[in-house]
Design a protein around this motif. Structure first.
Motif, short mmCIF file in Angstrom:
data_model
loop_
_atom_site.label_atom_id
_atom_site.label_comp_id
_atom_site.label_asym_id
_atom_site.label_seq_id
_atom_site.Cartn_x
_atom_site.Cartn_y
_atom_site.Cartn_z
N LYS A 146 0.83 -1.21 0.00
CA LYS A 146 0.00 0.00 0.00
C LYS A 146 0.86 1.25 0.00
O LYS A 146 0.57 2.23 -0.72
CB LYS A 146 -0.91 -0.01 1.24
N GLU A 147 1.94 1.21 0.74
CA GLU A 147 2.84 2.37 0.77
C GLU A 147 3.50 2.55 -0.60
O GLU A 147 3.66 3.69 -1.08
CB GLU A 147 3.92 2.15 1.86
N ASP A 149 2.18 1.72 -3.50
CA ASP A 149 1.15 2.24 -4.40
C ASP A 149 0.96 3.74 -4.15
O ASP A 149 0.86 4.54 -5.13
CB ASP A 149 -0.19 1.52 -4.17
N ARG A 150 0.95 4.19 -2.96
CA ARG A 150 0.78 5.60 -2.67
C ARG A 150 2.00 6.41 -3.17
O ARG A 150 1.87 7.52 -3.72
CB ARG A 150 0.58 5.82 -1.16
N GLN A 152 3.95 5.57 -5.65
CA GLN A 152 3.89 5.59 -7.12
C GLN A 152 2.88 6.64 -7.59
O GLN A 152 3.13 7.38 -8.55
CB GLN A 152 3.52 4.18 -7.64
N GLN A 153 1.75 6.66 -6.95
CA GLN A 153 0.73 7.64 -7.31
C GLN A 153 1.23 9.08 -7.06
O GLN A 153 0.97 10.00 -7.86
CB GLN A 153 -0.57 7.38 -6.52
N TYR A 154 1.95 9.29 -6.02
CA TYR A 154 2.48 10.63 -5.70
C TYR A 154 3.53 11.04 -6.75
O TYR A 154 3.57 12.17 -7.19
CB TYR A 154 3.09 10.60 -4.29
N LYS A 157 1.85 11.97 -9.96
CA LYS A 157 1.19 13.26 -9.78
C LYS A 157 2.21 14.39 -9.86
O LYS A 157 1.98 15.43 -10.52
CB LYS A 157 0.48 13.28 -8.42
N ARG A 179 9.83 2.47 -1.96
CA ARG A 179 8.64 1.77 -1.47
C ARG A 179 8.42 0.47 -2.25
O ARG A 179 8.00 -0.54 -1.67
CB ARG A 179 7.42 2.69 -1.58
#
Length: 615
Positions: A146-147, A149-150, A152-154, A157, A179
């Motif tokens: 989960k960390e 994925d967050r 990667q999304q950051y 962005k 991560r």
């Protein structure tokens, strides 16, 4: 069938079941223990019961066990004592072979059960620890993913935003890559832990638990087998004593079969036989025929003719022996029961001044029967001493002949045993003295002289005692065969009255014909006599003379109770003829006895007490 495969998930239930099995075993141990207590208590009660009914030593009860029925009862008591011993054996064997063994086995069983379930709990704790590690690595892997994925999304962005500097984008990209690496590491760790857990779990359910449960199953089965073997032992312990108990019961049956009623009846005869012969028939006396008198009619009869009665102290004593014990005392008033001898052949009946001779047909009045039971030289103090409960004579003369013989024989046997004992002791002392003489260092020979003299003196004393009792025994045994001869004599009716003061009590005596006469054989009878007549025997003065007499012929008084007289001798009359042909006379105030009435000429004093007036 295996608990490890069938009951892999029933750890707690198996733990409860095995504990229940141990409780059952302990309950059985308690049952056997209580059974042993009951056996001990039963054996104790049987022993007490047997002891309670055992004859007491040196008591009258011990003498009763000479009868076969009593001997059988004594054997029954002894067999019951052995029977009780077998119950004690049952208790001891059950205690040693079952109770003690099972109690030790229970302790071992508890220890084994504890060890097995400890291993099971240890295996459970290990698998739970592995499970916790797996869960922890799984959660960590999930968190890292989960960390990542967050991150990667950051990064995406930041990379899409034109206002963000290139440095910030690079920093976000590096954070995302970190991560992702952490997630990969967590994944690899989770995979490794998962594989290890699966391996541990397989071993737990297919190796460790089955092995542990198999041990528990074997333990439980051994417990079941052990309790079954204990039950078999329980029965075998009882079965082992059955043959001995059977022997005890056979002994009781054998004792019962040994009872001999005839032998017991013979023992009763030996215990109570007096040695006397029963009295013969009483001869009918015809009062319609005129009776011949030696002196006069009035000297032998009272005013109440045809009604013979005995008077003693104003009380009627007319009942016949042996139906009334008190009538034994009448013999104190009677003359010897042997018929008197006729006068010398040279004298004719007409030459006898005091009447005709004794009756042609010898008759034995009832008073003679009484005289067989009593003795002739009575002394009043005997009644008083017996009333006070005087001691038994040393020669047992108070007993009937047969019982006296038995007592004397027993006394002689006891004395012989004591002599043998003292003789053995003397021999031992003599040997010891010889040893001291040969070996002075062992002791002083002179120190044994006093003891040797004492033992020798005891032997001499016992021998004298034995000779004395053997003499009495020979006397009794010499008398016994003659007893049957006097039983065939005829008896007659007693006629007349007795108005005399009795001054003596029966002592050892032979009747004029040499036969033995009994003293009062039972103290109870004497006490009755003493109670009835004590007031009438307060005086010990001699009987007063009621007249005089002159001896017509010489008479040799060879039998006891008679007195010798010389022709022409003058004597005092103290008791006149009662119709039996005997007159009681006295010489010089110190010698008295009976003489045949036909041998003397009687001169009665009319004023004397007890004298009668001639018609």
């Amino acid at each position: 069938m295996s608990w490890g495969t069938e009951l892999w998930d029933q750890f707690d239930n198996l733990e409860k079941h095995t504990q229940w099995g141990i409780d059952i075993l302990e309950k059985y141990i308690k049952f056997v223990k209580e059974r042993t207590d009951i056996e001990l208590s039963y054996a104790k009660q049987l022993r007490n019961l047997s002891k309670k009914y055992q004859p007491k030593k040196n008591s009258k009860e011990e003498e009763e066990y000479k009868y076969t029925a009593c001997k059988a009862f004594l054997s029954t008591l002894n067999e019951m004592n052995d029977y009780a011993g077998q119950h004690e054996v049952i208790s001891e064997n059950m205690t040693s072979q079952i109770t003690v063994d099972l109690m030790r086995y229970v302790q071992e069983l508890k220890q084994e059960r504890k060890s097995n379930f400890h291993d099971g709990r240890k295996a459970q704790q290990h698998i739970e620890t592995c499970w916790k590690q797996l869960e922890s690595s799984k959660r960590r892997f999930e968190r890292d993913c989960k960390e990542a994925d967050r991150a990667q999304q950051y990064f995406e962005k930041m990379d899409a935003d034109i206002n963000v500097t290139k440095a910030d984008v690079e920093k976000a990209r590096q954070q995302a890559q970190l991560r992702h690496q952490m997630a990969e590491d967590s994944k690899a760790d989770y995979s490794s832990i998962l594989q290890r857990f699966n391996q541990e779990q397989w071993e737990y359910y297919h190796t460790h638990i089955p092995n542990i449960f198999q041990k528990i199953q074997e333990m439980e089965e051994r417990r079941i087998v052990r309790i079954g073997e204990s039950m078999k032992t329980y029965a075998e312990v009882d079965r082992q004593v059955i043959p001995i108990i059977g022997k005890c019961l056979d002994g009781i049956v054998k004792a019962a079969e040994s009872i001999d009623q005839k032998n017991d009846s013979q023992l009763v005869v030996e215990a109570y036989k007096s040695g006397f012969e029963p009295p013969g028939d009483i001869e009918f006396e015809d009062y319609t025929q005129p009776m011949k008198r030696t002196v006069s009619e009035n000297s032998l009869s009272s005013s109440k003719e045809g009604k013979p009665e005995l008077k003693f102290g104003g009380k009627s004593r007319g009942k016949l022996w042996p139906f009334i014990k008190k009538n034994k005392l009448v013999s104190l008033l009677t003359s010897p029961h042997q018929p008197p001898p006729p006068p010398p052949a040279s004298a004719s009946p007409s030459a006898v001044p005091n009447g005709p001779q004794s009756p042609k047909q010898q008759k034995e009045p009832l008073s003679h029967r009484f005289n067989e039971f009593m003795t002739s030289k009575p002394k009043i103090h005997c009644f008083r001493s017996l009333k006070r409960g005087g001691a038994t004579p040393e020669d047992f003369s108070n007993l009937p002949p047969e019982q006296r013989r038995k007592k004397l024989q027993q006394k002689v046997d006891d004395l012989n045993k004591e002599i043998q004992k003292e003789t053995d002791q003397r021999d031992a002392i003599t040997k010891m003295k010889d040893v001291y003489l040969k070996n002075p260092q062992m002791g002083d020979p002179a120190s044994l002289d006093h003891k040797l003299a004492e033992v020798t003196q005891n032997i001499e004393r016992l021998r004298l005692e034995t000779q004395k009792f053997e003499a009495w025994l020979a006397e009794v045994e010499g008398r016994l065969p003659a007893r049957s001869e006097q039983a065939r004599r005829q008896s007659g009716m007693y006629d007349g009255q007795t108005h005399q003061t009795v001054t003596n009590c029966a002592q050892d005596r032979e009747s004029p014909d040499g036969s033995y006469t009994e003293e009062q054989s039972q103290e109870s009878e004497l006490k009755v006599l003493a109670t009835d007549f004590d007031d009438e025997f307060d005086d010990e003065e001699p009987l007063p003379a009621i007249g005089t007499c002159k001896a017509l012929y010489t008479f040799e008084g060879q039998n006891e109770g008679t007195i010798s007289v010389v022709e022409g001798e003058m004597l005092s009359v103290i008791e006149e003829d009662k119709g039996d042909g005997w007159t009681r006379i006295r010489r010089n105030e110190d010698e008295e006895g009976y003489v045949p009435t036909s041998y003397v000429e009687v001169y009665l004093d009319k004023n004397a007490k007890g004298a009668k007036t001639y018609i």
